[in-house]
Write a protein that holds these residues in place. Structure first.
Motif, PDB file in Angstrom:
ATOM      1  N   GLY A   1       6.835  19.871 -52.241  1.00  0.00           N
ATOM      2  CA  GLY A   1       6.345  19.582 -53.573  1.00  0.00           C
ATOM      3  C   GLY A   1       5.260  20.499 -54.049  1.00  0.00           C
ATOM      4  N   ARG A   2       4.723  20.146 -55.202  1.00  0.00           N
ATOM      5  CA  ARG A   2       3.624  20.892 -55.811  1.00  0.00           C
ATOM      6  C   ARG A   2       2.854  19.938 -56.712  1.00  0.00           C
ATOM      7  NH1 ARG A   2       4.849  22.063 -61.195  1.00  0.00           N
ATOM      8  NH2 ARG A   2       3.102  23.511 -61.280  1.00  0.00           N
ATOM      9  N   VAL A   3       1.556  20.175 -56.830  1.00  0.00           N
ATOM     10  CA  VAL A   3       0.720  19.474 -57.798  1.00  0.00           C
ATOM     11  C   VAL A   3      -0.134  20.535 -58.481  1.00  0.00           C
ATOM     12  CG1 VAL A   3       0.679  17.246 -56.624  1.00  0.00           C
ATOM     13  CG2 VAL A   3      -1.013  18.982 -56.021  1.00  0.00           C
ATOM     14  N   ALA A   4      -0.449  20.335 -59.741  1.00  0.00           N
ATOM     15  CA  ALA A   4      -1.226  21.327 -60.481  1.00  0.00           C
ATOM     16  C   ALA A   4      -1.967  20.654 -61.618  1.00  0.00           C
ATOM     17  CB  ALA A   4      -0.321  22.438 -61.024  1.00  0.00           C
ATOM     18  N   ALA A   5      -3.138  21.193 -61.932  1.00  0.00           N
ATOM     19  CA  ALA A   5      -3.903  20.800 -63.103  1.00  0.00           C
ATOM     20  C   ALA A   5      -4.310  22.077 -63.824  1.00  0.00           C
ATOM     21  CB  ALA A   5      -5.133  19.991 -62.715  1.00  0.00           C
ATOM     22  N   PHE A   6      -4.250  22.073 -65.150  1.00  0.00           N
ATOM     23  CA  PHE A   6      -4.514  23.304 -65.890  1.00  0.00           C
ATOM     24  C   PHE A   6      -5.210  23.009 -67.207  1.00  0.00           C
ATOM     25  CE2 PHE A   6      -0.424  21.733 -67.270  1.00  0.00           C
ATOM     26  CZ  PHE A   6      -0.447  21.881 -68.646  1.00  0.00           C
ATOM     27  N   HIS A   7      -5.897  24.012 -67.713  1.00  0.00           N
ATOM     28  CA  HIS A   7      -6.515  23.973 -69.040  1.00  0.00           C
ATOM     29  C   HIS A   7      -6.484  25.382 -69.602  1.00  0.00           C
ATOM     30  CE1 HIS A   7      -9.206  23.030 -72.376  1.00  0.00           C
ATOM     31  NE2 HIS A   7      -9.902  24.104 -72.049  1.00  0.00           N
ATOM     32  N   THR A   8      -5.980  25.520 -70.815  1.00  0.00           N
ATOM     33  CA  THR A   8      -5.903  26.828 -71.472  1.00  0.00           C
ATOM     34  C   THR A   8      -6.402  26.706 -72.897  1.00  0.00           C
ATOM     35  OG1 THR A   8      -3.922  27.340 -70.162  1.00  0.00           O
ATOM     36  CG2 THR A   8      -4.426  28.788 -72.017  1.00  0.00           C
TER      37      THR A   8
ATOM     38  N   GLY B   1      -6.822  30.848 -69.456  1.00  0.00           N
ATOM     39  CA  GLY B   1      -6.508  29.624 -68.745  1.00  0.00           C
ATOM     40  C   GLY B   1      -7.049  29.570 -67.335  1.00  0.00           C
ATOM     41  N   VAL B   2      -7.250  28.353 -66.854  1.00  0.00           N
ATOM     42  CA  VAL B   2      -7.625  28.100 -65.472  1.00  0.00           C
ATOM     43  C   VAL B   2      -6.651  27.073 -64.911  1.00  0.00           C
ATOM     44  CG1 VAL B   2      -9.291  26.327 -66.202  1.00  0.00           C
ATOM     45  CG2 VAL B   2      -9.458  27.332 -63.916  1.00  0.00           C
ATOM     46  N   GLU B   3      -6.242  27.270 -63.666  1.00  0.00           N
ATOM     47  CA  GLU B   3      -5.309  26.348 -63.026  1.00  0.00           C
ATOM     48  C   GLU B   3      -5.653  26.223 -61.557  1.00  0.00           C
ATOM     49  OE1 GLU B   3      -0.495  25.810 -62.170  1.00  0.00           O
ATOM     50  OE2 GLU B   3      -1.208  26.940 -63.903  1.00  0.00           O
ATOM     51  N   ILE B   4      -5.582  25.000 -61.047  1.00  0.00           N
ATOM     52  CA  ILE B   4      -5.727  24.746 -59.620  1.00  0.00           C
ATOM     53  C   ILE B   4      -4.527  23.919 -59.175  1.00  0.00           C
ATOM     54  CG2 ILE B   4      -8.244  24.865 -59.603  1.00  0.00           C
ATOM     55  CD1 ILE B   4      -8.308  21.815 -59.638  1.00  0.00           C
ATOM     56  N   GLY B   5      -4.105  24.123 -57.936  1.00  0.00           N
ATOM     57  CA  GLY B   5      -2.938  23.378 -57.482  1.00  0.00           C
ATOM     58  C   GLY B   5      -2.671  23.565 -56.009  1.00  0.00           C
ATOM     59  N   ALA B   6      -1.590  22.974 -55.570  1.00  0.00           N
ATOM     60  CA  ALA B   6      -1.172  23.069 -54.177  1.00  0.00           C
ATOM     61  C   ALA B   6       0.347  23.065 -54.118  1.00  0.00           C
ATOM     62  CB  ALA B   6      -1.736  21.900 -53.364  1.00  0.00           C
ATOM     63  N   ASN B   7       0.881  23.889 -53.218  1.00  0.00           N
ATOM     64  CA  ASN B   7       2.303  23.899 -52.902  1.00  0.00           C
ATOM     65  C   ASN B   7       2.455  23.554 -51.430  1.00  0.00           C
ATOM     66  OD1 ASN B   7       3.279  24.859 -55.470  1.00  0.00           O
ATOM     67  ND2 ASN B   7       2.432  26.855 -54.934  1.00  0.00           N
TER      68      ASN B   7
ATOM     69  N   LEU C   1      -3.990  26.238 -46.117  1.00  0.00           N
ATOM     70  CA  LEU C   1      -4.644  25.146 -45.392  1.00  0.00           C
ATOM     71  C   LEU C   1      -3.968  24.917 -44.051  1.00  0.00           C
ATOM     72  CD1 LEU C   1      -6.845  22.948 -45.624  1.00  0.00           C
ATOM     73  CD2 LEU C   1      -5.095  21.453 -46.616  1.00  0.00           C
ATOM     74  N   THR C   2      -2.655  24.938 -44.040  1.00  0.00           N
ATOM     75  CA  THR C   2      -1.832  24.919 -42.829  1.00  0.00           C
ATOM     76  C   THR C   2      -0.676  25.870 -43.096  1.00  0.00           C
ATOM     77  OG1 THR C   2      -0.247  23.207 -43.481  1.00  0.00           O
ATOM     78  CG2 THR C   2      -2.384  22.455 -42.612  1.00  0.00           C
ATOM     79  N   PRO C   3       0.157  26.160 -42.102  1.00  0.00           N
ATOM     80  CA  PRO C   3       1.320  27.008 -42.378  1.00  0.00           C
ATOM     81  C   PRO C   3       2.249  26.433 -43.447  1.00  0.00           C
ATOM     82  CG  PRO C   3       0.934  26.892 -40.022  1.00  0.00           C
ATOM     83  CD  PRO C   3       0.009  25.887 -40.662  1.00  0.00           C
ATOM     84  N   ASP C   4       2.122  25.134 -43.716  1.00  0.00           N
ATOM     85  CA  ASP C   4       3.024  24.480 -44.660  1.00  0.00           C
ATOM     86  C   ASP C   4       2.378  24.137 -46.002  1.00  0.00           C
ATOM     87  OD1 ASP C   4       5.041  24.433 -42.677  1.00  0.00           O
ATOM     88  OD2 ASP C   4       4.138  22.633 -41.816  1.00  0.00           O
ATOM     89  N   VAL C   5       1.068  24.322 -46.112  1.00  0.00           N
ATOM     90  CA  VAL C   5       0.359  23.908 -47.319  1.00  0.00           C
ATOM     91  C   VAL C   5      -0.496  25.055 -47.829  1.00  0.00           C
ATOM     92  CG1 VAL C   5      -1.267  22.271 -48.338  1.00  0.00           C
ATOM     93  CG2 VAL C   5       0.307  21.509 -46.535  1.00  0.00           C
ATOM     94  N   GLN C   6      -0.325  25.387 -49.086  1.00  0.00           N
ATOM     95  CA  GLN C   6      -1.125  26.437 -49.708  1.00  0.00           C
ATOM     96  C   GLN C   6      -1.832  25.892 -50.938  1.00  0.00           C
ATOM     97  OE1 GLN C   6       0.512  29.835 -52.140  1.00  0.00           O
ATOM     98  NE2 GLN C   6      -0.211  31.049 -50.394  1.00  0.00           N
ATOM     99  N   LEU C   7      -3.134  26.104 -51.001  1.00  0.00           N
ATOM    100  CA  LEU C   7      -3.933  25.769 -52.172  1.00  0.00           C
ATOM    101  C   LEU C   7      -4.154  27.034 -52.989  1.00  0.00           C
ATOM    102  CD1 LEU C   7      -6.689  23.605 -50.402  1.00  0.00           C
ATOM    103  CD2 LEU C   7      -4.447  22.865 -51.242  1.00  0.00           C
ATOM    104  N   TYR C   8      -4.264  26.881 -54.315  1.00  0.00           N
ATOM    105  CA  TYR C   8      -4.503  28.062 -55.146  1.00  0.00           C
ATOM    106  C   TYR C   8      -5.363  27.701 -56.347  1.00  0.00           C
ATOM    107  CZ  TYR C   8      -0.966  26.337 -58.448  1.00  0.00           C
ATOM    108  OH  TYR C   8      -0.267  25.572 -59.354  1.00  0.00           O
ATOM    109  N   ALA C   9      -6.013  28.711 -56.882  1.00  0.00           N
ATOM    110  CA  ALA C   9      -6.768  28.604 -58.131  1.00  0.00           C
ATOM    111  C   ALA C   9      -6.643  29.935 -58.850  1.00  0.00           C
ATOM    112  CB  ALA C   9      -8.235  28.275 -57.868  1.00  0.00           C
ATOM    113  N   GLN C  10      -6.463  29.885 -60.156  1.00  0.00           N
ATOM    114  CA  GLN C  10      -6.270  31.127 -60.909  1.00  0.00           C
ATOM    115  C   GLN C  10      -6.990  31.080 -62.242  1.00  0.00           C
ATOM    116  OE1 GLN C  10      -2.543  33.631 -61.101  1.00  0.00           O
ATOM    117  NE2 GLN C  10      -2.393  32.718 -63.138  1.00  0.00           N
TER     118      GLN C  10
END
Length: 742
Positions: free
Chosen positions: A556-563, A542-548, A494-503
């Motif tokens: 920091g980091r935030v994440a939500a997951f379901h497996t 499993g599925v996970e979405i989050g941000a570092n 999203l910016t050089p300092d923020v990365q979003l991810y989904a797996q």
């Protein structure tokens, strides 16, 4: 129960509501101000890795789902035992003494992968030596390391066997030992560090030393540590013998770790090396709660013993390309031998003054090879980073139970035998992934998969030949199985300092030797504990979405997951018409685990800092709708501190909600919620360069509290259980350490 569940959900949602807007505002504003630069020893906070770029390419921890704790942070948080990680560093981590290993997202034991320098540490167990034979429980494997030998520790969360293979259902602990460059400053050709620690929790004193020297292109490292202590304290105050005892049993332990590394740098970016390592911990306990009036054993004449022993030798190879046109961009390979031994037993005299003893030995010896190679290239406007990997291993499993019995006529049929046969196993794995970056959009897609094949060959000879359960419960047979673990990871900068991810990812776990082949038959007690050679591997989807994010002042980091897990391997109890009871490993249908996690660190220019770590996980058996008691309740670590170039302090609180029982009736102890406060301080005097003095007071207010996972199976109404205080955690304790870097 429903009210308590939604109360916990509300707590997490409230915390997320506080964390997310802050992180979003930083992502949008991207402040230009330069954060304060901390001097050596000035910070006590865990640094969250945004893109996993501190992990070696191709490593299990090379993923945005991983965080890393380096050597400096382990020292600053005074992490000297397994419980410290989940109390001082990361709320998502718990230590499970029942499984002698870490618990991530409600899973532990063989469902968590542990590696050291890329080498998997096997998980060993013997189900026949649990319950009534608790003093002979030799389970474990991932607990055979010393924190002073580590340069960093990576925590990978989630089911993703495309990275690490069998065992990554809940995640992985990736241990990285010291390298010569960790000790040698850039302006010198040598370096050393010595450290001493006293911990009142178990009245232990520890000393460690490490030194490294570089001569030309050759580097060498020696590291050694020794720790001696006693029983882990609790809040009990009854020092009697037998059923009413609440104080911890007296114990003595010795632990040592030795590490040697030799590294040779060659032209062209190549490095070869040799590593040798040894870990040993020997614990002896005076089992006073099982002695005296109304108990089975004589007073002051019944002891328990627990031994953990791991040896490793490896040949290591690393390569980093010196030019972009090289065939491979990087490569790593390890050829290794690893021998893991776990031993547990007890001995003394019965109340009738007859000699008695039991001992359970398990050993797993492995020869293996692990290698990865990476190629970076551009094609048709897309940047590719292709990684391929190969893992090969052959293992030898042995187990033996020895006994000195008060009834020699029945001893041969129940003891002095192997409950698990000798098993030769082979495994082969192929891994592929391709990180595809789409121009300069900041978007990347990483598809990947891993193919695993394993084969077990049991033998009915040796100590297993006298096992009476061989023919009674069917012949053992060879077992061959294969599995595919795909994954798809999407990241967006999203910016050089923020990365979003989904797996989206799949994890699997092959059945253990114990689960497949154990045989214990007790005709007198009219029960049997059996393995099942027809077990299917456990599967997690499993599925996970989050941000570092790492903006300098805010990390920091935030994440939500379901497996959802299928083919869970559990023990099922059946009773036939004659009353004979059989405990048999069986695949059950499915279970689900979901949760929210957040870590946040905010530093200010004046030296102040605020930090929090939150973890909420909910798990249930989808067939029965019962809650999974292997899932820890909501936990948070909240604190703050101040530091400058010379000294500082940190005040933090660990908060936990009550353990939630099954929706159906249960007799197990539900640990109440708690809040404890810790204070640490440190000093790095300018007069003595490289000296660090650090101390901490833990559980300042001397609260009585309980580890929910440690007591999840305790039934306080049972005649075999002690009073509640017996299971309590330590009260007020202190720890002090002195470190000198040369």
């Amino acid at each position: 129960m429903i009210v308590r569940h939604w109360r916990s959900v509300l707590m997490v949602c409230t915390a997320a509501a506080l964390v997310l807007p802050v992180s979003q505002s930083f992502a949008q504003s991207a402040p230009a101000s330069t954060p304060a630069t901390n001097a050596e020893g000035a910070t006590v906070l865990q640094k969250i890795v945004v893109k996993g770029n501190r992990a070696a390419p191709g490593s299990v921890a090379d993923t945005p789902l991983a965080t890393q704790i380096d050597k400096k942070e382990l020292e600053e948080k005074q992490v000297t035992n397994y419980d410290d990680l989940g109390r001082s560093v990361d709320a998502t981590v718990n230590y499970s003494r029942a499984d002698a290993g870490f618990n991530l997202r409600g899973l532990s034991g063989a469902r968590i992968l542990t590696t050291i320098d890329g080498i998997p540490i096997p998980y060993v167990s013997n189900s026949s030596r649990q319950g009534a034979f608790a003093t002979s429980n030799a389970n474990g494997g991932g607990d055979t390391f010393d924190f002073d030998s580590l340069s960093s520790l990576d925590i990978v969360r989630g089911a993703d066997s495309s990275k690490g293979g069998s065992g990554m259902l809940g995640g992985a602990f990736v241990l990285n030992t010291l390298e010569p460059e960790d000790l040698i400053p850039e302006d010198r050709d040598w370096g050393a560090i010595v450290k001493s620690t006293y911990d009142s929790e178990d009245r232990s004193i520890a000393g460690s030393a490490a030194a490294a020297k570089k001569v030309g292109n050759t580097s060498i490292l020696f590291q050694g540590s020794y720790r001696k202590g006693h029983e882990r304290d609790n809040k009990g105050d009854n020092d009697s013998y037998g059923r009413l005892r609440t104080e911890a049993d007296p114990a003595d332990f010795d632990q040592h770790n030795l590490l040697f590394k030799l590294r040779q740098d060659l032209e062209g970016g190549h490095r070869i090396g040799l590593t040798a390592e040894r870990f040993r911990r020997d614990l002896k306990t005076d089992l006073r709660e099982q002695q005296g009036t109304g108990r089975t054993y004589m007073t002051d004449n019944f002891d328990g013993r627990d031994l953990r022993d791991r040896d490793r030798v490896s040949l290591d190879y690393d390569y980093e390309a010196q030019s972009s046109d090289a065939f491979f961009s990087s490569a790593r390979a390890t050829l290794y031998w690893l021998d893991l031994k776990k031993e547990a037993g007890s001995g003394g005299r019965t109340a009738a003054n007859v000699a008695y003893g039991r001992n359970n030995e398990i050993e797993n010896e492995t020869w293996g090879f692990s290698g990865t190679a990476t190629k970076d290239f551009e094609y048709s406007g897309l940047n590719h980073s292709v990684r391929v990997g190969l893992d090969v291993g052959v293992s030898k499993w042995t187990q033996y139970s020895w006994a000195l019995c008060p009834t020699p006529t029945t001893c041969p049929s129940l003891n002095n035998q192997a409950e698990v046969p000798d098993v030769d196993s082979q495994n082969l794995a192929l891994m592929f992934e391709d990180k595809i970056e789409i121009g300069n959009t900041g978007f990347a897609l990483t598809p990947g998969f891993r193919f695993d094949w394993f084969n077990y060959n049991p033998s009915t000879g040796g100590g297993f030949a006298t096992n009476t359960g061989i023919t009674r419960f069917g012949d053992l047979r060879d077992r061959t199985e294969a599995g595919m673990s795909p994954k798809l990871l999407a990241t967006y900068d999203l910016t050089p300092d923020v990365q979003l991810y989904a797996q989206l990812a799949v994890g699997f776990r092959a059945p253990t030797v114990d689960e497949l082949y154990s045989r214990f038959y007790n005709p007198t007690g009219r029960y049997a504990q059996l393995g099942n050679p027809d077990l299917d591997p456990e599967i997690g989807r499993g599925v996970e979405i989050g941000a570092n994010f790492d903006t300098g002042g805010l990390q920091g980091r935030v994440a939500a997951f379901h497996t959802r897990y299928q083919n869970f391997i559990e023990t099922v109890t059946t009773v036939d018409a004659t009353g004979f009871t059989t405990f048999n490993y069986t695949n059950v249908s499915s279970a689900s685990i979901s949760g929210l996690e957040a870590n946040l660190i905010k530093t200010f220019d004046n030296g102040m800092n605020l930090h929090t770590s939150l973890a909420y996980t909910y798990g249930r058996n989808d067939d029965t709708q019962e809650r999974l008691r292997s899932v820890a309740p909501f936990k948070a670590i909240i604190g703050g501190g101040w530091s400058n170039d010379e000294y500082g302090f940190d005040l933090s609180s660990t908060l936990s909600s009550q353990m939630t029982g099954n929706d159906n009736a249960t007799t197990s102890f539900d640990a109440p919620g708690y809040g404890i406060v810790d204070l640490t301080a440190w000093w790095t005097p300018e007069q003595v360069k490289g000296l660090r003095i650090q101390g901490g007071v833990y559980n300042i207010f001397d609260q009585e509290y309980y580890n929910a996972l440690a007591v999840r199976d305790v039934n306080l109404s049972s005649s075999s259980s002690q009073p509640k205080e017996w299971y309590s955690e330590p009260g007020r304790t202190f720890k002090i350490s002195v470190t000198k870097t040369f």
